[in-house]
Design an enzyme around this catalytic site. Structure first.
Site, PDB file in Angstrom:
ATOM      1  N   HIS A  42      25.880   3.828 -17.277  1.00 19.25           N
ATOM      2  CA  HIS A  42      24.886   3.529 -16.243  1.00 19.25           C
ATOM      3  C   HIS A  42      24.221   4.813 -15.761  1.00 19.25           C
ATOM      4  O   HIS A  42      24.752   5.902 -15.970  1.00 19.25           O
ATOM      5  CB  HIS A  42      25.549   2.835 -15.047  1.00 19.25           C
ATOM      6  CG  HIS A  42      26.561   3.699 -14.368  1.00 19.25           C
ATOM      7  ND1 HIS A  42      27.877   3.767 -14.789  1.00 19.25           N
ATOM      8  CD2 HIS A  42      26.457   4.555 -13.325  1.00 19.25           C
ATOM      9  CE1 HIS A  42      28.537   4.624 -14.025  1.00 19.25           C
ATOM     10  NE2 HIS A  42      27.696   5.130 -13.124  1.00 19.25           N
ATOM     11  N   HIS A 126      21.226  10.945 -15.439  1.00 15.67           N
ATOM     12  CA  HIS A 126      22.134  11.158 -16.562  1.00 15.67           C
ATOM     13  C   HIS A 126      23.089   9.980 -16.697  1.00 15.67           C
ATOM     14  O   HIS A 126      23.358   9.272 -15.735  1.00 15.67           O
ATOM     15  CB  HIS A 126      22.928  12.464 -16.376  1.00 15.67           C
ATOM     16  CG  HIS A 126      23.884  12.392 -15.231  1.00 15.67           C
ATOM     17  ND1 HIS A 126      23.484  12.560 -13.912  1.00 15.67           N
ATOM     18  CD2 HIS A 126      25.221  12.153 -15.193  1.00 15.67           C
ATOM     19  CE1 HIS A 126      24.538  12.429 -13.122  1.00 15.67           C
ATOM     20  NE2 HIS A 126      25.602  12.176 -13.878  1.00 15.67           N
TER      21      HIS A 126
END
Length: 189
Positions: A42, A126
């Site tokens: 995620h 990220h």
């Protein structure tokens, strides 16, 4: 409960990243890294830590508003990086400015709900692939993923995810993530 707002990559994007990450496994030292599970991938937008149950309704309302105010946007997984030698990650490409805006809105929604948040930091999108403890150095993994570029998709929803921390004490056990809320972005279905 421990919560965070997130953008979840679709299965096709996760497939591409899984294929690229599998090519890293023959590199020296991979056995010393804790690889994240694909189902936990995620982009964290706002980490809220512990949230009282009674705060969840207001938080949900505010996250729904944040999602509604944000138009769907294109995103893809691209390249890689690292935070010291403790985290290897895949990066984002596409409309990263809107991803940052959604992160700001999710953070504001949490704050307005009364949740104490960390100080504002520059948001670096990220997706964590592996965690290390200083050995092995992560630079060879970053270099191996430098040219990775996944297909673009449209981010169409904001998710609220519960992090269930390991309780068994078994070495290597990882947190389990459970989506507890989803809101379409403005203009999305």
């Amino acid at each position: 409960m421990r919560l965070f707002a997130a953008v979840l990559p679709p299965p096709a994007a996760a497939d591409e990243l899984a294929e690229a990450a599998a090519k890293l496994k023959p590199l020296p030292g991979t056995e010393d890294l804790r690889w994240t599970l694909r189902e936990s991938w995620h982009f964290t937008l706002a980490f809220m830590s512990e949230v009282p149950d009674e705060t969840l309704p207001e938080l949900s309302t505010r996250l729904e508003r944040a999602a509604h105010r944000t138009a769907p946007f294109p995103l893809s997984l691209q390249g890689s990086g690292h935070f010291g030698d403790r985290a290897l990650w895949a990066g984002a490409a596409g409309d990263v400015d809107t991803l940052r805006l959604l992160a700001q809105r999710a953070d504001a929604a949490a704050r307005k709900s009364g949740i104490t948040m960390e100080e504002h930091r520059h948001y670096r999108p990220h997706l964590t692939l592996a965690r290390g403890h200083g050995e092995p150095p992560l630079r060879p993994y970053v270099d191996a993923l430098a040219d990775f570029a996944g297909e673009e998709w449209t981010v169409a929803e904001l998710s609220l995810v519960r992090s269930n921390l390991p309780r068994s004490g078994v070495p290597g056990e990882r947190p389990r993530y459970e989506v507890v809320g989803r809101w379409p972005l403005g203009g999305a279905g």
